[in-house]
Each structure stands twice: as C-alpha cells, then as structure tokens.
Design an enzyme around this catalytic site. Structure first.
Site, PDB file in Angstrom:
ATOM      1  N   GLY A  75       0.737  -5.063   0.818  1.00 26.83           N
ATOM      2  CA  GLY A  75      -0.421  -5.184  -0.071  1.00 26.83           C
ATOM      3  C   GLY A  75      -0.088  -5.842  -1.403  1.00 26.83           C
ATOM      4  O   GLY A  75      -0.972  -6.391  -2.064  1.00 26.83           O
ATOM      5  N   ALA A  88       0.874  -1.180   0.000  1.00 26.39           N
ATOM      6  CA  ALA A  88       0.000   0.000   0.000  1.00 26.39           C
ATOM      7  C   ALA A  88       0.908   1.225   0.000  1.00 26.39           C
ATOM      8  O   ALA A  88       2.084   1.145   0.385  1.00 26.39           O
ATOM      9  CB  ALA A  88      -0.881  -0.021   1.240  1.00 26.39           C
TER      10      ALA A  88
HETATM   11  N1  CAA Z   1       4.583   3.221  -0.672  1.00 31.51           N
HETATM   12  C1  CAA Z   1       4.948   4.389  -1.238  1.00 31.51           C
HETATM   13  N2  CAA Z   1       6.114   4.558  -1.889  1.00 31.51           N
HETATM   14  C2  CAA Z   1       6.930   3.488  -1.978  1.00 31.51           C
HETATM   15  C3  CAA Z   1       6.601   2.252  -1.406  1.00 31.51           C
HETATM   16  C4  CAA Z   1       5.360   2.139  -0.741  1.00 31.51           C
HETATM   17  N3  CAA Z   1       4.930   0.983  -0.225  1.00 31.51           N
HETATM   18  N4  CAA Z   1       7.623   1.401  -1.633  1.00 31.51           N
HETATM   19  C5  CAA Z   1       8.531   2.065  -2.340  1.00 31.51           C
HETATM   20  N5  CAA Z   1       8.131   3.329  -2.539  1.00 31.51           N
HETATM   21  C6  CAA Z   1       8.837   4.411  -3.243  1.00 31.51           C
HETATM   22  C7  CAA Z   1       9.948   4.990  -2.399  1.00 31.51           C
HETATM   23  O1  CAA Z   1       9.445   5.947  -1.497  1.00 31.51           O
HETATM   24  C8  CAA Z   1      10.829   5.586  -3.481  1.00 31.51           C
HETATM   25  O2  CAA Z   1      10.246   6.771  -3.932  1.00 31.51           O
HETATM   26  P1  CAA Z   1      11.075   8.200  -3.772  1.00 31.51           P
HETATM   27  O3  CAA Z   1      12.311   7.981  -4.592  1.00 31.51           O
HETATM   28  O4  CAA Z   1      10.122   9.186  -4.350  1.00 31.51           O
HETATM   29  O5  CAA Z   1      11.339   8.348  -2.340  1.00 31.51           O
HETATM   30  C9  CAA Z   1      10.683   4.588  -4.629  1.00 31.51           C
HETATM   31  O6  CAA Z   1       9.484   3.877  -4.387  1.00 31.51           O
HETATM   32  C10 CAA Z   1      11.836   3.583  -4.682  1.00 31.51           C
HETATM   33  O7  CAA Z   1      11.905   2.948  -3.418  1.00 31.51           O
HETATM   34  P2  CAA Z   1      13.280   2.839  -2.584  1.00 31.51           P
HETATM   35  O8  CAA Z   1      14.152   4.002  -2.871  1.00 31.51           O
HETATM   36  O9  CAA Z   1      12.914   2.577  -1.169  1.00 31.51           O
HETATM   37  O10 CAA Z   1      13.916   1.547  -3.278  1.00 31.51           O
HETATM   38  P3  CAA Z   1      14.907   0.498  -2.601  1.00 31.51           P
HETATM   39  O11 CAA Z   1      15.418  -0.347  -3.702  1.00 31.51           O
HETATM   40  O12 CAA Z   1      15.893   1.175  -1.724  1.00 31.51           O
HETATM   41  O13 CAA Z   1      13.977  -0.404  -1.646  1.00 31.51           O
HETATM   42  C11 CAA Z   1      12.011  -1.652  -1.051  1.00 31.51           C
HETATM   43  C12 CAA Z   1      12.946  -1.187  -2.195  1.00 31.51           C
HETATM   44  C13 CAA Z   1      12.745  -2.666  -0.166  1.00 31.51           C
HETATM   45  C14 CAA Z   1      10.817  -2.340  -1.718  1.00 31.51           C
HETATM   46  C15 CAA Z   1      11.575  -0.427  -0.220  1.00 31.51           C
HETATM   47  O14 CAA Z   1      11.069   0.561  -1.099  1.00 31.51           O
HETATM   48  C16 CAA Z   1      10.492  -0.733   0.796  1.00 31.51           C
HETATM   49  O15 CAA Z   1      10.770  -1.282   1.830  1.00 31.51           O
HETATM   50  N6  CAA Z   1       9.232  -0.324   0.488  1.00 31.51           N
HETATM   51  C17 CAA Z   1       8.143  -0.444   1.438  1.00 31.51           C
HETATM   52  C18 CAA Z   1       7.687  -1.881   1.553  1.00 31.51           C
HETATM   53  C19 CAA Z   1       6.589  -1.974   2.594  1.00 31.51           C
HETATM   54  O16 CAA Z   1       6.780  -1.710   3.766  1.00 31.51           O
HETATM   55  N7  CAA Z   1       5.389  -2.390   2.134  1.00 31.51           N
HETATM   56  C20 CAA Z   1       4.232  -2.550   3.001  1.00 31.51           C
HETATM   57  C21 CAA Z   1       3.366  -1.311   2.963  1.00 31.51           C
HETATM   58  S1  CAA Z   1       2.077  -1.361   4.164  1.00 31.51           S
HETATM   59  C22 CAA Z   1       0.857  -2.299   3.468  1.00 31.51           C
HETATM   60  O17 CAA Z   1       0.955  -2.774   2.342  1.00 31.51           O
HETATM   61  C23 CAA Z   1      -0.360  -2.484   4.339  1.00 31.51           C
HETATM   62  C24 CAA Z   1      -1.386  -3.386   3.839  1.00 31.51           C
HETATM   63  O18 CAA Z   1      -1.379  -4.576   4.055  1.00 31.51           O
HETATM   64  C25 CAA Z   1      -2.545  -2.859   3.127  1.00 31.51           C
END
Ligand code: CAA
Length: 260
Positions: free
Chosen positions: A112, A67
């Site tokens: 998500g 998400a």
């Molecule tokens: N939401 C919004 N933006 C996200 C995102 C997310 N879930 N995941 C990645 N992005 C964005 C980052 O903010 C970044 O954008 P900016 O450059 O504008 O800041 C871009 O995507 C690239 O991401 P990273 O720079 O972080 O890339 P990375 O290679 O260093 O890491 C990753 C990749 C490990 C996937 C890392 O992005 C990450 O941990 N993302 C979040 C994963 C997460 O926690 N997901 C669960 C969300 S909660 C949920 O889903 C609840 C539910 O059940 C409904």
C-alpha cells in the site's frame, strides 16, 4: 478533525503531510486510511491558497511499509473487498486532486505504500528508498490500485515481474524503470519535492489543474482524452489568467496569475 496518525504542517505555502506511525514503519492501518480520507475529501479542498501537497513518512526508514498486516487476520472475502474499494477511493482522491501532490519517498514504499506513492502525481525518492509490491508473499494481491497503476508506470512485463516475485527495487532501478521522477541524496527528498511544487505555483492555477485532469483522462477508459482536452483547453482560454499570461508575454514581463 485532529489526526492521530497524520501530521499536517505547512512550509512555504505547501502542505507537508507525514504518515506518522514510525514504530510500525508508517503502515496504513484503518485509522490512518480514515484520516487520509478526511484530509483529502474535507480538509485539503478547503485550503484554497495552498500550493500543493508533499506526502512523506515519519523517520528515515520508511515512507510506508504497506497496509497494516496486523489488522489482516480479521479479513474475509467481503471485508477484504470493502477494504480494497475504500483504499482505491481514497487514493483516487489523491490522483484527482487539483493541485500537485508529490510523494517524497524516504525509505521503504511497499505494498500500500508503493500504491500511495503511485497515486501521487510525482515521486521523488531518496537514494535509500525501496519500492515493491510484495503482497504475494502474504497470499494476497495489491488492493489499493497497484495492479493497475504499476502497469502504467513501468509497463506490463516489468509490473508482472515485480508483483509475481515480490522483489524490491532500489531507488536507482525505480528511476530507470520510470517509477520515480527523481532520486536525491537521503534527506533531500522533501526539499526537492518543495522545489518542484514552488516552481509549479508560479504557473496559472487553472491551467495546472486542467493538465492534471487531462492526464488522468488518458487513463480513464470511459473518457475520450482528446475530447476532454478540447473542453479543458476551451476552459483555460476563458480565464483571466490566460489573458494575463498572453499579455505578459507580449509586454515582455512576468505574468501575475490570480487563479481566475
Ligand atoms: N504492517 C504492520 N506492521 C508493520 C508492517 C506492516 N505492513 N511493516 C512493518 N511493520 C512493523 C513490524 O511488525 C515491526 O513492528 P514490531 O517491532 O512491533 O514487530 C516494525 O514495523 C519494524 O519492522 P521490522 O522489524 O520488520 O523491520 P525490518 O527492518 O526487519 O524489515 C521491512 C522492514 C522489510 C519493511 C519489513 O517490515 C516488511 O517486510 N514489512 C511488510 C511489508 C509488506 O509486506 N507490505 C505489504 C503489506 S500488504 C498491502 O499493503 C496490501 C495492499 O495492497 C493494500
């Protein structure tokens, strides 16, 4: 309806639905969820000749990274529960769709994103795919059905470990744990998903739909799956395709199913 965050293309009669927010690793913001809801409730059911749907993510890095965390700070108890309920309802539309829906997981499937993949009927992962429910790192829990579906796929012990540690699984671990059906070379996941749906499209469509519904009935606590199967079996014996399938077997020829 024109979509901003979904790309809908048709290939060999199969819809390729791409979550198209590559810069945000295809994170599911509110708009994308609305578009998914529209697609599965209005657009997809009208596509009567469609063989099935493959869901994938834009780019080579992520299927869906969860998400959209950037929309989280506005949430409170009520808005959070509403968001989870809406998400669960949308993912139920996918799970209950009458034609096969396969996730072609081409990178990160987190939060998500993992839940979206689990709502699909099958999952094909590229060898660089990573799966996880890292919500505990953010102080929340999976809210789009993850606490329920992950237990079904991998069992209670492994699901507990994954959701409490927030650890990510590699594609080969996901295969070993029973979370994915196939792991393929990166870039081949779409082709493999298309191959599976093409094979299914040669079978009787009503029988295919009834199998999908019976499997879902197993997990519905309010439904007796065996009784559901009895009714579904009866329904299939009333179809023209059943007569055609049995006749074709006896006449030693390929069945020509019409979906009636
Ligand atoms: N939401 C919004 N933006 C996200 C995102 C997310 N879930 N995941 C990645 N992005 C964005 C980052 O903010 C970044 O954008 P900016 O450059 O504008 O800041 C871009 O995507 C690239 O991401 P990273 O720079 O972080 O890339 P990375 O290679 O260093 O890491 C990753 C990749 C490990 C996937 C890392 O992005 C990450 O941990 N993302 C979040 C994963 C997460 O926690 N997901 C669960 C969300 S909660 C949920 O889903 C609840 C539910 O059940 C409904």
């Amino acid at each position: 309806m024109a979509y901003d965050n979904l790309e809908v293309k048709t290939k060999k009669g199969i819809v390729i639905l791409t979550i198209n927010r590559e810069k945000a690793l295809n994170a599911l913001n509110g708009k994308t969820m609305e578009e998914l809801h529209h697609f599965f409730s209005i657009s997809a059911p009208k596509r009567r000749t469609m063989k099935g749907i493959v869901i994938t993510g834009a780019g080579s890095k992520a299927f869906v990274a969860g998400a959209d965390i950037k929309e989280f700070l506005q949430l409170d108890v009520e808005a959070g529960a509403t968001m989870a309920k809406k998400g669960q309802d949308i993912f139920s539309l996918i799970e209950n769709f009458s034609k096969p829906v396969i996730a072609a997981v081409n990178g990160f499937a987190l939060g998500g994103g993992c839940e979206l993949a689990m709502a699909c009927h099958m999952r094909v992962a590229s060898e660089n795919a990573r799966f996880g429910q890292p919500e505990v790192n953010l102080g929340i829990i999976p809210g789009y059905g993850g606490t329920q579906r992950l237990v079904r796929y991998v069992g209670k012990g492994k699901a507990t470990e994954l959701m409490l540690t927030g650890d990510l699984l590699s594609a080969s671990e996901a295969l070993q744990w029973g979370l994915v059906n196939h792991v393929v070379e990166a870039g081949q996941e779409l082709a493999k998903a298309i191959e599976i749906i093409t094979k299914i499209s040669e079978k009787a469509p009503i029988a295919v739909a009834q199998v999908l519904h019976c499997i879902n009935a197993y997990y519905d606590k309010d439904v007796d799956g065996y009784a559901f199967e009895v009714d579904a079996f009866g329904r299939t014996t009333g179809t023209e395709d059943f007569k055609e399938g049995a006749t074709a077997f006896i006449e030693r020829r390929k069945a020509n199913f019409t979906g009636k």
